[in-house]
Design a protein around this motif. Structure first.
Motif, PDB file in Angstrom:
ATOM      1  N   GLN A  39      -7.832   4.470  -1.519  1.00 30.12           N
ATOM      2  CA  GLN A  39      -6.826   3.496  -1.933  1.00 30.12           C
ATOM      3  C   GLN A  39      -7.436   2.431  -2.833  1.00 30.12           C
ATOM      4  O   GLN A  39      -6.836   2.027  -3.817  1.00 30.12           O
ATOM      5  N   LEU A  40      -8.633   1.988  -2.483  1.00 28.65           N
ATOM      6  CA  LEU A  40      -9.307   0.981  -3.307  1.00 28.65           C
ATOM      7  C   LEU A  40      -9.660   1.536  -4.681  1.00 28.65           C
ATOM      8  O   LEU A  40      -9.562   0.840  -5.685  1.00 28.65           O
ATOM      9  N   GLN A  41     -10.079   2.807  -4.729  1.00 31.29           N
ATOM     10  CA  GLN A  41     -10.423   3.411  -6.008  1.00 31.29           C
ATOM     11  C   GLN A  41      -9.192   3.560  -6.903  1.00 31.29           C
ATOM     12  O   GLN A  41      -9.274   3.402  -8.114  1.00 31.29           O
ATOM     13  N   THR A  43      -6.522   1.657  -7.025  1.00 29.44           N
ATOM     14  CA  THR A  43      -6.081   0.379  -7.581  1.00 29.44           C
ATOM     15  C   THR A  43      -7.024  -0.099  -8.677  1.00 29.44           C
ATOM     16  O   THR A  43      -6.606  -0.858  -9.550  1.00 29.44           O
ATOM     17  N   GLY A  44      -8.282   0.310  -8.646  1.00 32.46           N
ATOM     18  CA  GLY A  44      -9.243  -0.101  -9.651  1.00 32.46           C
ATOM     19  C   GLY A  44      -9.585  -1.579  -9.564  1.00 32.46           C
ATOM     20  O   GLY A  44     -10.035  -2.182 -10.526  1.00 32.46           O
ATOM     21  N   LYS A  45      -9.342  -2.168  -8.421  1.00 32.02           N
ATOM     22  CA  LYS A  45      -9.558  -3.594  -8.228  1.00 32.02           C
ATOM     23  C   LYS A  45     -11.042  -3.871  -8.038  1.00 32.02           C
ATOM     24  O   LYS A  45     -11.701  -3.232  -7.241  1.00 32.02           O
ATOM     25  N   SER A  46     -11.575  -4.838  -8.778  1.00 30.53           N
ATOM     26  CA  SER A  46     -12.978  -5.207  -8.584  1.00 30.53           C
ATOM     27  C   SER A  46     -13.065  -6.312  -7.529  1.00 30.53           C
ATOM     28  O   SER A  46     -12.138  -7.108  -7.372  1.00 30.53           O
ATOM     29  N   LEU A  47     -14.168  -6.323  -6.808  1.00 35.43           N
ATOM     30  CA  LEU A  47     -14.359  -7.276  -5.721  1.00 35.43           C
ATOM     31  C   LEU A  47     -15.641  -8.058  -5.925  1.00 35.43           C
ATOM     32  O   LEU A  47     -16.602  -7.533  -6.473  1.00 35.43           O
ATOM     33  N   SER A  51     -15.805 -10.690  -0.703  1.00 32.02           N
ATOM     34  CA  SER A  51     -14.610  -9.897  -0.401  1.00 32.02           C
ATOM     35  C   SER A  51     -14.975  -8.489   0.052  1.00 32.02           C
ATOM     36  O   SER A  51     -14.333  -7.934   0.942  1.00 32.02           O
ATOM     37  N   GLN A  55     -13.953  -6.893   3.647  1.00 29.29           N
ATOM     38  CA  GLN A  55     -13.240  -5.616   3.793  1.00 29.29           C
ATOM     39  C   GLN A  55     -14.040  -4.625   4.635  1.00 29.29           C
ATOM     40  O   GLN A  55     -13.465  -3.887   5.437  1.00 29.29           O
TER      41      GLN A  55
END
Length: 138
Positions: A39-41, A43-47, A51, A55
């Motif tokens: 799911q994280l991959q 969205t392509g969201k960087s952290l 954070s 997680q």
């Protein structure tokens, strides 16, 4: 000399028999961890690092009921806010504050791990861990 050697052998057998029977949380709940990672991959969201740690702690506490997070001010979110929201979501019995004593925190973590739990101890600053190294090394 002979007695100390036999005690060491006996201790090794005892330690290995206790820890070989434990199932690791990632093997028994591995599909949940993989789904969360996918799911994280997507969205392509960087952290940022804080954070990502938060997680990872959420995943550890969700997938393993035997995991505990403890340290100085962790129930408030910690000095760097990496444990923010954990106490509210998982309860004060699994995420709790400890006294200002790194040797005590490490000793408690060793005891928890010896009782077949997953201990996640937070030491606020790396400089403070040195007095507790004696317990880890010996």
């Amino acid at each position: 000399m002979v007695m100390s050697t036999s005690l060491r052998r006996c201790g090794r057998r005892l330690v290995f028999s206790v820890f070989n029977n434990r199932e690791f949380s990632t093997t028994c709940q591995g599909s949940k961890v993989i789904q969360h990672h996918e799911q994280l991959q997507e969205t392509g969201k960087s952290l940022n690092l804080c954070s990502a740690i938060n997680q990872a702690l959420h995943i550890a506490l969700e997938t393993d009921p035997r995991s505990y997070v403890f340290g100085e001010d962790v129930s408030f979110g910690g000095v760097f806010r990496c444990t923010k929201g954990l106490a509210e979501k998982f309860g004060k019995k699994r995420v709790f504050n400890t006294p200002l004593c790194e040797q005590g925190i490490v000793g408690f973590g060793i005891g928890l791990a010896a009782m077949d739990n997953r201990a996640i101890a937070e030491i606020q600053f790396a400089d403070y861990i040195f007095p507790a190294f004696d317990q880890i090394v010996k």
